[in-house]
Write an enzyme that holds these catalytic residues in place. Structure first.
Site, PDB file in Angstrom:
ATOM      1  N   HIS A  75     -45.962  89.237 -59.471  1.00 17.41           N
ATOM      2  CA  HIS A  75     -45.002  88.174 -59.768  1.00 17.41           C
ATOM      3  C   HIS A  75     -44.623  87.396 -58.505  1.00 17.41           C
ATOM      4  CE1 HIS A  75     -40.641  86.969 -60.331  1.00 17.41           C
ATOM      5  NE2 HIS A  75     -41.284  86.175 -61.148  1.00 17.41           N
ATOM      6  N   GLU A  78     -47.258  84.961 -57.830  1.00 17.93           N
ATOM      7  CA  GLU A  78     -47.131  83.836 -58.763  1.00 17.93           C
ATOM      8  C   GLU A  78     -46.198  82.772 -58.175  1.00 17.93           C
ATOM      9  OE1 GLU A  78     -44.346  82.683 -62.239  1.00 17.93           O
ATOM     10  OE2 GLU A  78     -45.226  84.648 -62.642  1.00 17.93           O
ATOM     11  N   HIS A  79     -45.074  83.204 -57.605  1.00 20.46           N
ATOM     12  CA  HIS A  79     -44.160  82.268 -56.948  1.00 20.46           C
ATOM     13  C   HIS A  79     -44.854  81.560 -55.786  1.00 20.46           C
ATOM     14  CE1 HIS A  79     -39.856  83.069 -58.326  1.00 20.46           C
ATOM     15  NE2 HIS A  79     -40.597  83.830 -59.118  1.00 20.46           N
ATOM     16  N   GLU A 155     -33.557  86.529 -58.594  1.00 19.30           N
ATOM     17  CA  GLU A 155     -34.021  86.470 -59.983  1.00 19.30           C
ATOM     18  C   GLU A 155     -33.895  87.839 -60.645  1.00 19.30           C
ATOM     19  OE1 GLU A 155     -38.154  85.614 -62.478  1.00 19.30           O
ATOM     20  OE2 GLU A 155     -37.968  84.923 -60.415  1.00 19.30           O
TER      21      GLU A 155
END
Length: 464
Positions: A75, A78-79, A155
């Site tokens: 993840h 992905e950022h 997040e």
């Protein structure tokens, strides 16, 4: 860039829905499949009802592929994919898509990571060029990584630590799975995020982001051969790195559970909450398997519509629960879990709920389901979601997901027929086999006094 918790729970992307929505458009020639020399698979589905196209690149690497100490790296990468390349400066990718009137985003799940753009068909060449560029030319810097890892940690606080049901689900998964990587959250454990380095993201990128580990899906008002030539132009020269195909990767089998597991999670909340999770199989052999299909129909019987059993019995009739849910996913690289969850009504306890949920399961084991109920549920599953077939994004999602978990988009019709063929005896059999105490994990939210907190603000840079 939202981690795709919805793959497992709750049921936002229903397996049956996504199967149904494609079936009316299947022909022998459409979708079209191509394979580039470097191993990139291209699937094109022509849908000319509007001048719009969606392009999705799916990498067969998700949190299931992470190793101890770097949970969440899929993840995080992905950022970082939006931080620019040698050719396209940071922020320029999104600016160009927005300037063309399009939208773009990405998502990470247990099983894969995907990036997409939806825009006017005339802008497809630009989207393909931009996406192909960052497949191997991403620039990762320590400075940008240190900024972005703080965004990811915030997040996590926003979407897990401060969301009690998400927190209970995370704790439950860590207990339900003893060895399988599904025990780790997609977004990662906070300690791993705090100690992650840019080198971890670089290693992940170098290992998995290769054309032979990807599927490119294009759906919309396009000509398949023209798309193939466009993709060949931009992706064809990308170097292939050694990546094991899904079927050749080491199996990650969860040891059999040998007794009920229970966990209590204390967190600030207004109401208690209970999740009961039963280990269950996912589809491995589309033709030979039957249990996952029966479990999918069982999900619809329990919670597929307003008059489903759980809502009728626990919410409307006995009023034991304020809300109740059943959730199961048959499409996964790893094992699945069948979830039952509920919030008690005023004056009722989670123990009351657990007993009530168990009674509903026992009814199916003892009495089964009627042919009339079975037919009604099958019809409702199809009818209630058939409108979604108009979404080119959903069509692309189904194609990409099937390919990214080791199945084939060509299996869609077969799976649909298997779902239609489920019998009441099969539903009774899977309920008896899998809804046992030895395979059960129970997670209970013990609500603590609510703290006076300032309103939560989404962190800068968080994508939705």
């Amino acid at each position: 860039m939202t981690p795709d918790y919805r793959i497992a729970y709750p049921r936002f992307f229903s397996f049956i829905v996504l199967l149904i929505l494609l079936s009316p458009f299947q022909t022998t020639a459409n979708p079209h499949e191509f394979m580039l020399d470097n191993g990139l698979k291209l699937i094109v589905k022509e849908d000319r009802r509007s001048p719009v196209v969606v392009a999705q690149i799916w990498y067969k690497a998700g949190s299931i592929d992470e190793v101890n100490g770097v949970s969440g790296v899929a993840h995080v990468l992905e950022h970082m994919m939006f931080k620019g390349t040698k050719k396209v400066p940071m922020g320029e990718f999104s600016k160009q898509i927005a300037a063309a009137g399009g939208r773009e985003n990405a998502f990470t799940s247990y099983d894969y990571t995907a990036y997409y753009q939806q825009l006017h068909k005339r802008s497809l060449p630009m989207a393909i060029e931009l996406e192909s560029d960052r497949m191997r030319n991403l620039v990762l810097t320590k400075e940008e990584f240190e900024k972005e890892i703080k965004v990811v940690m915030e997040e996590r606080r926003l979407r897990t630590d401060d969301q009690v049901r998400a927190l209970v689900y995370e704790k439950m998964m860590a207990v339900a799975f003893q060895a399988h990587p599904y025990r780790n959250p997609i977004i990662g454990w906070m300690n791993d995020l705090e100690n992650m380095r840019v080198e971890d993201a670089q290693e992940w990128y170098d290992r998995w982001y290769s054309p032979n580990n990807a599927v490119l899906v294009v759906v919309g008002d396009v000509d398949a051969q023209e798309v193939y030539r466009l993709v060949q132009k931009h992706y064809g020269a990308i170097e292939t790195y050694p990546v094991l195909p899904l079927h050749a990767r080491k199996p990650q089998t969860e040891p059999p559970q040998t007794g009920t597991k229970r966990i209590v999670v204390k967190a600030p909340a207004e109401l208690p909450y209970v999740i009961m999770g039963y280990h269950a199989p996912a589809i491995r052999h589309v033709d030979a398997d039957w249990e996952p299909y029966a479990l999918e129909i069982l999900e619809g019987i329990l919670d597929g519509h307003a008059s489903a059993r759980l809502n009728k019995s626990l919410v409307r009739d006995s009023q034991i629960a304020n809300a109740v849910n059943a959730s199961y996913g048959a499409m996964a690289r790893g094992p699945s879990i069948f979830f039952l969850s509920a919030v008690p009504s005023e004056g009722k306890t989670v123990e009351d709920l657990e007993r009530a949920l168990r009674r509903e399961i026992e009814k199916i084991i003892v009495e089964g389901v009627t042919e009339e109920e079975l037919a009604r549920v099958k019809a409702q599953v199809v009818a209630s979601h058939v409108y979604q077939r108009d979404s080119i994004q959903s069509q692309a999602m189904q194609l990409g997901r099937m390919e990214s978990i080791g199945l084939s988009f060509r299996d869609i019709d077969t799976v649909l027929e298997k779902l239609k063929a489920v019998t009441s005896d099969q539903i009774r059999a899977v309920t008896k086999r899998y809804f046992t105490d030895d395979g059960l994990t129970v997670a209970i939210l013990d609500p603590q006094p609510l703290e006076q907190k300032a309103p939560i603000r989404a962190p800068s840079g968080l994508r939705h």
